[in-house]
Design a protein around this motif. Structure first.
Motif, PDB file in Angstrom:
ATOM      1  N   MET A   1      55.322  38.824  59.282  1.00 20.06           N
ATOM      2  CA  MET A   1      54.226  37.991  58.781  1.00 20.06           C
ATOM      3  C   MET A   1      53.653  38.628  57.525  1.00 20.06           C
ATOM      4  N   ILE A   2      54.061  38.121  56.398  1.00 21.08           N
ATOM      5  CA  ILE A   2      53.616  38.658  55.111  1.00 21.08           C
ATOM      6  C   ILE A   2      52.948  37.536  54.334  1.00 21.08           C
ATOM      7  N   PRO A   3      51.734  37.767  53.818  1.00 20.20           N
ATOM      8  CA  PRO A   3      51.055  36.705  53.066  1.00 20.20           C
ATOM      9  C   PRO A   3      51.736  36.421  51.741  1.00 20.20           C
ATOM     10  N   ALA A   4      51.461  35.249  51.203  1.00 19.87           N
ATOM     11  CA  ALA A   4      51.928  34.929  49.861  1.00 19.87           C
ATOM     12  C   ALA A   4      51.229  35.830  48.847  1.00 19.87           C
ATOM     13  N   GLY A   5      51.804  35.934  47.649  1.00 15.12           N
ATOM     14  CA  GLY A   5      51.237  36.802  46.633  1.00 15.12           C
ATOM     15  C   GLY A   5      49.847  36.354  46.196  1.00 15.12           C
ATOM     16  N   PHE A   6      48.993  37.328  45.873  1.00 21.32           N
ATOM     17  CA  PHE A   6      47.638  37.018  45.408  1.00 21.32           C
ATOM     18  C   PHE A   6      47.157  38.168  44.526  1.00 21.32           C
ATOM     19  N   GLU A   7      46.114  37.907  43.745  1.00 21.61           N
ATOM     20  CA  GLU A   7      45.485  38.932  42.926  1.00 21.61           C
ATOM     21  C   GLU A   7      44.254  39.457  43.653  1.00 21.61           C
ATOM     22  N   TYR A   8      44.137  40.761  43.697  1.00 24.45           N
ATOM     23  CA  TYR A   8      43.061  41.420  44.446  1.00 24.45           C
ATOM     24  C   TYR A   8      41.938  41.838  43.501  1.00 24.45           C
ATOM     25  N   HIS A   9      40.704  41.478  43.869  1.00 24.03           N
ATOM     26  CA  HIS A   9      39.520  41.832  43.087  1.00 24.03           C
ATOM     27  C   HIS A   9      38.571  42.634  43.973  1.00 24.03           C
ATOM     28  N   ARG A  10      37.910  43.652  43.384  1.00 27.39           N
ATOM     29  CA  ARG A  10      36.924  44.438  44.132  1.00 27.39           C
ATOM     30  C   ARG A  10      35.698  44.660  43.254  1.00 27.39           C
ATOM     31  N   PRO A  11      34.866  43.634  43.089  1.00 32.39           N
ATOM     32  CA  PRO A  11      33.701  43.747  42.204  1.00 32.39           C
ATOM     33  C   PRO A  11      32.667  44.710  42.776  1.00 32.39           C
ATOM     34  N   ALA A  12      31.849  45.278  41.858  1.00 32.75           N
ATOM     35  CA  ALA A  12      30.823  46.244  42.253  1.00 32.75           C
ATOM     36  C   ALA A  12      29.456  45.610  42.423  1.00 32.75           C
ATOM     37  N   ASP A  13      29.318  44.327  42.075  1.00 30.07           N
ATOM     38  CA  ASP A  13      28.019  43.675  42.207  1.00 30.07           C
ATOM     39  C   ASP A  13      28.217  42.200  42.518  1.00 30.07           C
ATOM     40  N   LEU A  14      27.150  41.592  42.995  1.00 26.43           N
ATOM     41  CA  LEU A  14      27.200  40.212  43.451  1.00 26.43           C
ATOM     42  C   LEU A  14      27.459  39.244  42.297  1.00 26.43           C
ATOM     43  N   THR A  15      26.868  39.503  41.146  1.00 26.07           N
ATOM     44  CA  THR A  15      27.060  38.623  39.996  1.00 26.07           C
ATOM     45  C   THR A  15      28.533  38.532  39.614  1.00 26.07           C
ATOM     46  N   SER A  16      29.215  39.665  39.628  1.00 24.52           N
ATOM     47  CA  SER A  16      30.641  39.672  39.293  1.00 24.52           C
ATOM     48  C   SER A  16      31.455  38.895  40.325  1.00 24.52           C
ATOM     49  N   ALA A  17      31.116  39.053  41.604  1.00 25.61           N
ATOM     50  CA  ALA A  17      31.837  38.342  42.660  1.00 25.61           C
ATOM     51  C   ALA A  17      31.678  36.833  42.502  1.00 25.61           C
ATOM     52  N   ILE A  18      30.463  36.389  42.210  1.00 30.82           N
ATOM     53  CA  ILE A  18      30.223  34.960  42.030  1.00 30.82           C
ATOM     54  C   ILE A  18      30.957  34.455  40.789  1.00 30.82           C
ATOM     55  N   GLY A  19      31.003  35.283  39.749  1.00 31.07           N
ATOM     56  CA  GLY A  19      31.719  34.907  38.540  1.00 31.07           C
ATOM     57  C   GLY A  19      33.199  34.687  38.795  1.00 31.07           C
ATOM     58  N   ILE A  20      33.807  35.524  39.613  1.00 30.73           N
ATOM     59  CA  ILE A  20      35.228  35.355  39.946  1.00 30.73           C
ATOM     60  C   ILE A  20      35.434  34.068  40.737  1.00 30.73           C
ATOM     61  N   LEU A  21      34.519  33.774  41.669  1.00 36.52           N
ATOM     62  CA  LEU A  21      34.596  32.518  42.413  1.00 36.52           C
ATOM     63  C   LEU A  21      34.514  31.324  41.465  1.00 36.52           C
ATOM     64  N   ALA A  46      46.473  30.122  55.359  1.00 33.80           N
ATOM     65  CA  ALA A  46      45.598  30.158  54.185  1.00 33.80           C
ATOM     66  C   ALA A  46      46.383  30.812  53.054  1.00 33.80           C
ATOM     67  N   GLU A  47      46.545  30.096  51.967  1.00 33.04           N
ATOM     68  CA  GLU A  47      47.223  30.634  50.793  1.00 33.04           C
ATOM     69  C   GLU A  47      46.281  30.522  49.609  1.00 33.04           C
ATOM     70  N   LEU A  48      46.056  31.640  48.928  1.00 29.30           N
ATOM     71  CA  LEU A  48      45.124  31.653  47.806  1.00 29.30           C
ATOM     72  C   LEU A  48      45.620  32.617  46.748  1.00 29.30           C
ATOM     73  N   GLY A  49      45.175  32.389  45.534  1.00 29.48           N
ATOM     74  CA  GLY A  49      45.648  33.210  44.437  1.00 29.48           C
ATOM     75  C   GLY A  49      44.796  34.427  44.158  1.00 29.48           C
ATOM     76  N   HIS A  50      43.543  34.421  44.662  1.00 27.50           N
ATOM     77  CA  HIS A  50      42.617  35.506  44.343  1.00 27.50           C
ATOM     78  C   HIS A  50      41.795  35.858  45.576  1.00 27.50           C
ATOM     79  N   LEU A  51      41.820  37.141  45.928  1.00 22.63           N
ATOM     80  CA  LEU A  51      41.065  37.657  47.071  1.00 22.63           C
ATOM     81  C   LEU A  51      39.979  38.586  46.540  1.00 22.63           C
ATOM     82  N   ILE A  52      38.726  38.298  46.898  1.00 26.50           N
ATOM     83  CA  ILE A  52      37.584  39.046  46.379  1.00 26.50           C
ATOM     84  C   ILE A  52      37.004  39.900  47.496  1.00 26.50           C
TER      85      ILE A  52
END
Length: 277
Positions: A1-21, A46-52
């Motif tokens: 069971m391997i997920p489809a490819g995605f880009e991983y994001h690890r923001p340091a603040d809430l504003t950045s996380a909302i911006g990625i969304l 669930a298949e998505l291109g960006h994981l925050i």
């Protein structure tokens, strides 16, 4: 069971996380502890291109116990709920419920925000938050707002949270002194979802009752609470059993689930009453 490819994001603040969304829309999802989303990704449900990943956002962590309310950051882990002395004194039912979630390995990583935010009807915290009349802080591009836990859950995995909002904190009123509380859960094995679970508060002329995994949302019954507040335990049970809508699945047929619900509810009521002071 391997997920489809995605880009991983690890923001340091809430504003950045909302911006990625905002930037990636339906292709992006936030992850807290990951115990619900990651298995769904592995199964390709669930298949998505960006994981925050929200782990680095310190503003979403911590527990503050005030005179009337407790505020808990959404990224606070279940383990932190268990070991916090002030929280244990103000809301012992929260510690009692957290101890029944999965196992220690999960509780060290799983967060209260993740447990309440995704609308899984099997999770323990949503029904408890309804029983406690909690409010959820949601932050998005247009600012912050609060939604009552009793208004948050719309259907299985559907909530009042907008796609570009992040649940950041939970605000819980502290019950009046002398209030008894209990969270009782029946499950097939350690780590499993509840077949049925009940959260009960009983005070001086007040009561609140909610149940878990017996419908496509947690069930809080105003009628059940009113009956219990008046001392009518049979009326409380009848009201709650009339409010639930269990479906047959691997945990048993409908009749069995209703039987378990009745047993669990009465045990929770008895326990809460015995803890009044």
């Amino acid at each position: 069971m391997i997920p489809a490819g995605f880009e991983y994001h690890r923001p340091a603040d809430l504003t950045s996380a909302i911006g990625i969304l905002q930037e990636h829309g339906d292709e992006a999802r936030v992850v807290a502890g990951g115990h619900s989303l990651i298995p769904m990704m592995k199964l390709r449900m669930a298949e998505l291109g960006h994981l925050i990943d929200l782990q680095d956002i310190d503003a979403m962590k911590g527990i503050a116990v005030g005179g009337d309310t407790v505020t808990i950051g959404a990224m606070t882990t279940q383990h932190e709920l268990i070991v916090h002395d002030g929280l244990g004194a103000a809301l012992p039912i929260l510690r009692e419920a957290a101890l029944q979630i999965a196992d220690p390995q999960v509780r060290y990583v799983g967060t209260i925000g993740g447990n309440v935010a995704n609308g899984d009807p099997g999770n323990d915290m949503p029904g408890l938050m309804q029983c406690l009349n909690a409010r959820f802080d949601l932050t998005g591009p247009d600012g912050s707002r609060q939604v009552a836990a009793r208004d948050f859950y719309e259907a299985a995995y559907f909530t009042a949270r907008e796609d570009e909002e992040i649940l950041t904190a939970i605000i819980i009123p502290i019950p009046a002194p002398g209030t008894g509380s209990a969270y009782i859960k029946q499950k097939r094995k350690i780590g499993d979802y509840a077949t049925a679970a009940a959260a009960v508060l009983v005070g001086d002329g007040t009561a609140s009752v909610a149940m878990t995994n017996l419908a496509d949302t947690p069930i809080w019954s105003e009628a059940a609470g009113a009956a219990l507040a008046a001392g009518d335990i049979d009326g409380c049970a009848a009201a709650m059993l009339g409010a639930i809508d269990p479906q047959e699945d691997m945990r048993g047929p409908v009749a069995f689930k209703k039987h378990v619900a009745a047993v669990v509810l009465r045990r929770a009521i008895d326990s809460a009453l015995s803890r009044r002071s």
